[in-house]
Design an enzyme around this catalytic site. Sequence first.
Site, short mmCIF file in Angstrom:
data_model
loop_
_atom_site.label_atom_id
_atom_site.label_comp_id
_atom_site.label_asym_id
_atom_site.label_seq_id
_atom_site.Cartn_x
_atom_site.Cartn_y
_atom_site.Cartn_z
N ALA A 1 12.72 -32.86 -60.48
CA ALA A 1 12.34 -33.85 -59.56
C ALA A 1 12.29 -35.06 -60.22
O ALA A 1 12.08 -35.49 -61.42
CB ALA A 1 10.81 -33.58 -59.03
N LYS A 2 12.05 -36.27 -59.51
CA LYS A 2 11.81 -37.68 -60.22
C LYS A 2 11.32 -38.57 -59.02
O LYS A 2 11.60 -38.37 -57.86
CB LYS A 2 13.19 -38.21 -60.52
CG LYS A 2 13.04 -39.62 -61.14
CD LYS A 2 12.51 -39.76 -62.50
CE LYS A 2 13.11 -39.00 -63.63
NZ LYS A 2 12.57 -39.38 -64.78
#
Length: 428
Positions: free
Chosen positions: A118-119
């Site tokens: 994720a980011k």
Amino acid sequence: MSTTTGEGQESPTTEEHESALETARRQLNKAATQLDLEPSIVERLHHPMSVHEVTVPVEMDNGTLETFTGYRAQHDGVRGPFKGGLRYHPEVTRDECVGLGMWMSWKCAVMDIPFGGAKGGVAVNPKRLSRDEKERITRRFTQEMRDVIGPMQDIPAPDMGTDPQTMAWMMDAYSMQEGETTPGVVTGKPPTIGGSEGREEAPGRSVAIVTRATCEYYDRPLEEITVAVQGFGSVGANAARLLDDWGATVVAISDVNGAMYDPTGIDTHAVPSHDETPEVVTKHADQVISNPELLELDVDVLVPAAIGNVVTAANADSVSADFVVEGANGPVTSTGDAVLEERGIHVIPDILANAGGVTVSYYEWLQDINRRSWSLERVNEELESDMLDAWDAVREEFDARNITWRDAAYVVALNRVADAHRIRGLWP
Ligand code: NAD
């Protein structure tokens, strides 16, 4: 430019004109071809599982209200909760978060950590925020994202423009709403509230471990190895000092002002790192060279550990090292990479080399959810063992397929993610 303190990254190994998402998709396609993957799995991995976009309204110190846009892109959660950095930067976009989240999926998978990628980020210039404004943005962003983050859902970490204090505010905001102290919701926290011993040194330590393993593989004793390290911060200084301690000769180190060069070897402990006293490397030098000159030194190992995109098509022909170990994220561009490959220079990729950061974040999470605390010795032992396991898995693919080290790392990662998709199947 600012750099990260978490498991985040600037951008994947980009073509000079390519976006993070385009690069991530191109790398996925390349590895998928090696593995002859089912198109349905490749198609799924081309897209994030979800992207959350929120508006963050904040009262500024002067009493006015400003709104900022925040994102959390969750790429692939088939192997576990999502994991990845949270950045505050004016150029944060949805697509950048998706591309970098995809990259985190591979980094976690190559390390065999049970997390997906994720980011996230908020499109804001953190340099123009007061401490109070930054705290209010962080708390409101956490509240807006509360339903989609959590120790078993998605665990942010520091990245560009954010730091352990930011994580402490996130942890506090989340915990207050949940009604219980929940340290496992973020990693990269200060140790007093559940941060791990050894987290700060971990990416540099993993760079050193992987460099040592590579030298052993090519029958090059560390005592006979010369090393040049660009960047003397969290990653570069820790890598340089460990390699120095283990017998290698570090002949050049640098910061943003330039490089210190001593062909007889530098006492790396005698020069303050970026965290100890910022940007004083050249003040300790008898001989100063430029950063571009450092990249071209005739050394055995070059460790670019400062910023992205420093080895490009323009200078890859002049790199004289036998091995490039990527301490920073994306220091070698795609076109630079092709030149190095052509010239027989081995590049040990970032998703393996600096993955000590996310690995010790995983240990931090394990400690938090189990309410335990590990000693520094234990953290370092576990990291050494996990790094060598990952290195071995990549080496097996490198030996078996006659591909580059970067491609081998992607093959290992993608294989693990694809296997999990195959076994879990498609719901409903
Ligand atoms: P840092 O801020 O601690 O240190 C950066 C160093 O690079 C400093 O010495 C600085 O002077 C130097 N530098 C900055 N701009 C430069 C330039 N243009 N030319 C030469 N030197 C320059 O940063 P860090 O945490 O060590 O991160 C370095 C790289 O490693 C970044 O690419 C980061 O994304 C990546 N990374 C960091 C971590 C982490 O947890 N710290 C984890 C994985 C990857």
